[in-house]
Design a protein around this motif. Sequence first.
Motif, mmCIF file in Angstrom:
data_model
loop_
_atom_site.group_PDB
_atom_site.id
_atom_site.type_symbol
_atom_site.label_atom_id
_atom_site.label_comp_id
_atom_site.label_asym_id
_atom_site.label_seq_id
_atom_site.Cartn_x
_atom_site.Cartn_y
_atom_site.Cartn_z
ATOM 1 N N ILE A 3 126.258 43.234 65.137
ATOM 2 C CA ILE A 3 124.848 43.070 64.356
ATOM 3 C C ILE A 3 124.938 43.886 63.100
ATOM 4 O O ILE A 3 125.431 45.059 63.402
ATOM 5 C CB ILE A 3 123.608 43.544 64.914
ATOM 6 C CG1 ILE A 3 123.359 42.935 66.484
ATOM 7 C CG2 ILE A 3 122.588 43.683 64.090
ATOM 8 C CD1 ILE A 3 123.002 41.468 66.156
ATOM 9 N N ASN A 5 123.200 45.284 59.653
ATOM 10 C CA ASN A 5 121.988 45.216 59.131
ATOM 11 C C ASN A 5 121.705 46.777 58.773
ATOM 12 O O ASN A 5 122.525 47.623 59.186
ATOM 13 C CB ASN A 5 120.952 44.703 60.098
ATOM 14 C CG ASN A 5 120.436 43.475 59.940
ATOM 15 O OD1 ASN A 5 120.504 42.510 60.720
ATOM 16 N ND2 ASN A 5 120.079 43.311 58.452
ATOM 17 N N GLY A 6 120.566 46.905 58.211
ATOM 18 C CA GLY A 6 120.088 48.321 57.908
ATOM 19 C C GLY A 6 119.608 48.864 59.134
ATOM 20 O O GLY A 6 119.528 48.138 60.215
ATOM 21 N N TYR A 8 116.977 50.257 60.206
ATOM 22 C CA TYR A 8 115.540 49.833 60.814
ATOM 23 C C TYR A 8 115.829 48.287 61.261
ATOM 24 O O TYR A 8 115.069 48.133 62.612
ATOM 25 C CB TYR A 8 114.477 49.665 59.348
ATOM 26 C CG TYR A 8 113.281 49.311 59.855
ATOM 27 C CD1 TYR A 8 112.502 50.269 60.894
ATOM 28 C CD2 TYR A 8 112.383 48.288 59.438
ATOM 29 C CE1 TYR A 8 111.319 50.142 61.396
ATOM 30 C CE2 TYR A 8 111.060 47.839 59.993
ATOM 31 C CZ TYR A 8 110.472 48.945 60.849
ATOM 32 O OH TYR A 8 109.189 48.718 61.069
ATOM 33 N N GLU A 9 116.354 47.382 60.896
ATOM 34 C CA GLU A 9 116.641 46.057 61.309
ATOM 35 C C GLU A 9 117.446 46.323 62.852
ATOM 36 O O GLU A 9 117.152 45.599 63.747
ATOM 37 C CB GLU A 9 117.264 45.131 60.419
ATOM 38 C CG GLU A 9 116.494 44.789 59.202
ATOM 39 C CD GLU A 9 116.437 45.776 58.092
ATOM 40 O OE1 GLU A 9 115.710 45.861 57.055
ATOM 41 O OE2 GLU A 9 117.281 46.896 58.341
ATOM 42 N N VAL A 10 118.584 47.128 62.670
ATOM 43 C CA VAL A 10 119.177 47.368 63.790
ATOM 44 C C VAL A 10 118.516 47.969 65.024
ATOM 45 O O VAL A 10 118.609 47.458 66.293
ATOM 46 C CB VAL A 10 120.535 48.204 63.461
ATOM 47 C CG1 VAL A 10 120.978 48.815 65.028
ATOM 48 C CG2 VAL A 10 121.711 47.376 62.869
ATOM 49 N N TRP A 12 115.532 47.294 65.723
ATOM 50 C CA TRP A 12 114.718 46.170 66.432
ATOM 51 C C TRP A 12 115.522 45.156 67.206
ATOM 52 O O TRP A 12 115.309 44.902 68.374
ATOM 53 C CB TRP A 12 114.304 45.144 65.206
ATOM 54 C CG TRP A 12 113.166 44.071 65.628
ATOM 55 C CD1 TRP A 12 112.144 43.704 65.927
ATOM 56 C CD2 TRP A 12 113.830 42.815 66.227
ATOM 57 N NE1 TRP A 12 111.710 42.971 66.535
ATOM 58 C CE2 TRP A 12 112.662 41.902 66.697
ATOM 59 C CE3 TRP A 12 115.022 42.066 66.089
ATOM 60 C CZ2 TRP A 12 112.655 40.603 66.986
ATOM 61 C CZ3 TRP A 12 115.049 40.835 66.511
ATOM 62 C CH2 TRP A 12 114.042 40.025 66.872
ATOM 63 N N PHE A 13 117.073 44.985 66.761
ATOM 64 C CA PHE A 13 117.810 43.984 67.651
ATOM 65 C C PHE A 13 118.164 44.996 69.042
ATOM 66 O O PHE A 13 118.092 44.322 70.068
ATOM 67 C CB PHE A 13 119.121 44.050 66.957
ATOM 68 C CG PHE A 13 118.996 42.712 65.966
ATOM 69 C CD1 PHE A 13 118.698 41.414 66.498
ATOM 70 C CD2 PHE A 13 118.892 42.975 64.592
ATOM 71 C CE1 PHE A 13 118.831 40.375 65.421
ATOM 72 C CE2 PHE A 13 118.758 41.839 63.876
ATOM 73 C CZ PHE A 13 118.639 40.747 64.186
ATOM 74 N N THR A 41 126.078 49.578 60.597
ATOM 75 C CA THR A 41 124.912 49.908 59.841
ATOM 76 C C THR A 41 125.039 51.333 58.986
ATOM 77 O O THR A 41 125.769 52.289 59.619
ATOM 78 C CB THR A 41 123.763 50.163 60.628
ATOM 79 O OG1 THR A 41 122.454 50.293 59.946
ATOM 80 C CG2 THR A 41 123.884 51.249 61.934
ATOM 81 N N ASN A 146 110.054 48.080 47.799
ATOM 82 C CA ASN A 146 109.883 48.552 48.935
ATOM 83 C C ASN A 146 110.648 49.843 49.633
ATOM 84 O O ASN A 146 110.740 49.811 50.577
ATOM 85 C CB ASN A 146 110.309 47.267 49.745
ATOM 86 C CG ASN A 146 109.641 46.223 49.527
ATOM 87 O OD1 ASN A 146 108.431 46.122 49.028
ATOM 88 N ND2 ASN A 146 110.302 45.024 49.466
ATOM 89 N N GLU A 275 111.083 54.516 59.007
ATOM 90 C CA GLU A 275 110.081 53.569 59.158
ATOM 91 C C GLU A 275 109.517 53.270 60.382
ATOM 92 O O GLU A 275 108.491 53.047 60.660
ATOM 93 C CB GLU A 275 110.732 52.244 58.875
ATOM 94 C CG GLU A 275 111.488 52.169 57.463
ATOM 95 C CD GLU A 275 112.722 52.625 57.219
ATOM 96 O OE1 GLU A 275 113.316 52.013 56.365
ATOM 97 O OE2 GLU A 275 113.102 53.273 58.117
#
Length: 329
Positions: A3, A5-6, A8-10, A12-13, A41, A146, A275
């Motif tokens: 994975i 990603n940033g 925060y997204e990581v 979630w995964f 990340t 953002n 976040e």
Amino acid sequence: LLICNGIYEVGWFVDVITKNKYILDRSIGSKIQTTKFIIWTPIDYIPTISFIQHFLDVDMFITMTPVMVNYIKKLLTKQNKLTKLTKLTQIEWVGHGSDILKEEEIKIFPRKQLVKKFNNVRNIIWYGSKLEESDIIILNANNCKNTTRKRLDITVNAFIELVKQNPDKPLRLWIHTDVLTFKRMCIQDKIPIHLYTSKIILSNNTVSDKVMSLIYQISQINLQTSTGEGFHLGFNESSIFGSLQVATDILASGYHLSNNRGIPIPVTLTKSVNEAGHEITIGVASIKDTTEKLSLAVSMIEDGSCKEMISKAQEYTKLFTWSNVTEKL
């Protein structure tokens, strides 16, 4: 399963997969084979153990500088977690690549020609007063949409102070970002950019690599006032084109600037939250310190003493081609 990603997204995964571990299992004949789970990340702040614990169920954690690897290992050791790990056997770092110079359309131009090119697309690609060859251009190319992390307010306020101290110098500030968000920030924070319209250049961060390369080329100084960077790609790309680097002395920015590759801005370590609501530590630069370092950078550009620093940054940047990054990954 890798994975990319940033953070925060990581998160979630990791949440989804660790709570539903059967996702990683697949049947091969009569056997169940478990897929290895790896994340790659950047982390743009100093985390706490409560945040890091979130990632202990992956097989390999890859971040983007050795600085963050050291922070994570220190946190785990402090909490006596390393001896209890069962799955997380490796914490590594692999940097971010850039092949901007390999693009076929990208060329290096003499300054006189660059100025002419940009003045021909004024009010199309960029907005501000006409460029002159003598301009000393300070670039901050960061997307402020953002996120408050980029702290473009520090950049603008420090530049205004610099202009006040040097009213006769041909100083220009180029802000390359989401312009609408930037203008809203200036209104909200009561930053008087309307008094410096002849000094400030604006462009939207939606341009091609070709145009971006020209912006890098015409800017002598690259400025970063972020509270934390996971890799600081702007350092890499602008260094390729010979910019003198000025950035906050924390995480990836501080790491890249070490060994005389740029001018670090001191920061104050400050508690904040990410976040997901976890406590983190960020590094906040003062307007005063930023102004002082910018003043030093301008002096080095004027007297030519920046050549060795720029050369070191350029050589270092060559390590982070996509070919080298891929090989390491």
